[in-house]
Design a protein around this motif. Sequence first.
Motif, PDB file in Angstrom:
ATOM      1  N   CYS A  27      -2.557   0.353  -4.006  1.00  0.00           N
ATOM      2  CA  CYS A  27      -2.036  -0.945  -3.588  1.00  0.00           C
ATOM      3  C   CYS A  27      -1.483  -1.647  -4.821  1.00  0.00           C
ATOM      4  O   CYS A  27      -2.245  -1.996  -5.734  1.00  0.00           O
ATOM      5  CB  CYS A  27      -3.132  -1.775  -2.940  1.00  0.00           C
ATOM      6  SG  CYS A  27      -2.648  -3.473  -2.537  1.00  0.00           S
TER       7      CYS A  27
ATOM      8  N   GLU B  94       0.824  -1.204   0.000  1.00  0.00           N
ATOM      9  CA  GLU B  94       0.000   0.000   0.000  1.00  0.00           C
ATOM     10  C   GLU B  94       0.861   1.258   0.000  1.00  0.00           C
ATOM     11  O   GLU B  94       2.003   1.253   0.485  1.00  0.00           O
ATOM     12  CB  GLU B  94      -0.913   0.057   1.235  1.00  0.00           C
ATOM     13  CG  GLU B  94      -1.851  -1.104   1.408  1.00  0.00           C
ATOM     14  CD  GLU B  94      -1.325  -2.135   2.368  1.00  0.00           C
ATOM     15  OE1 GLU B  94      -2.131  -2.855   2.977  1.00  0.00           O
ATOM     16  OE2 GLU B  94      -0.084  -2.228   2.511  1.00  0.00           O
TER      17      GLU B  94
ATOM     18  N   CYS C  95      -4.803  -3.226   2.348  1.00  0.00           N
ATOM     19  CA  CYS C  95      -5.211  -3.833   1.094  1.00  0.00           C
ATOM     20  C   CYS C  95      -5.243  -5.345   1.307  1.00  0.00           C
ATOM     21  O   CYS C  95      -4.377  -5.889   2.005  1.00  0.00           O
ATOM     22  CB  CYS C  95      -4.174  -3.446   0.043  1.00  0.00           C
ATOM     23  SG  CYS C  95      -4.295  -4.277  -1.533  1.00  0.00           S
TER      24      CYS C  95
END
Length: 125
Positions: free
Chosen positions: A22, A6, A96
Amino acid sequence: QVQLVESGGGSAQAGGSLRLSCAHSGFTYSNYCMGWFRQAPGKEREGVAAIYSVGGSTLYTDSVKGRFTISLDNAKNALYLQMNSLKPEDTAMYYCAAGALCSVVAGSQRLYNYWGQGTQVTVSS
């Protein structure tokens, strides 16, 4: 090996915007789900938004509908979360995640097999 990284977190004032990214690699699935989760200090991790890699169907938790937009660029292997009209209650570590099925309901983190290291978002009033 699947990797999720990320970036894009930071600080913003209430009403402002931030965009999280991400970068992902290593997927062998033809259709998969990618999502954003967040966790504030002392609180459970919660699903924010999710999107399928094929078709682009999206899910949002109620508190971010109309303010956040999740998107996926398959050519760049990148997932994004555009966050507008930020509120102090959006302050959290944002993660993420990737898995086979999309969900953002309570406890849905168990559906996601892969996780990034997180990026901090802080919104001041």
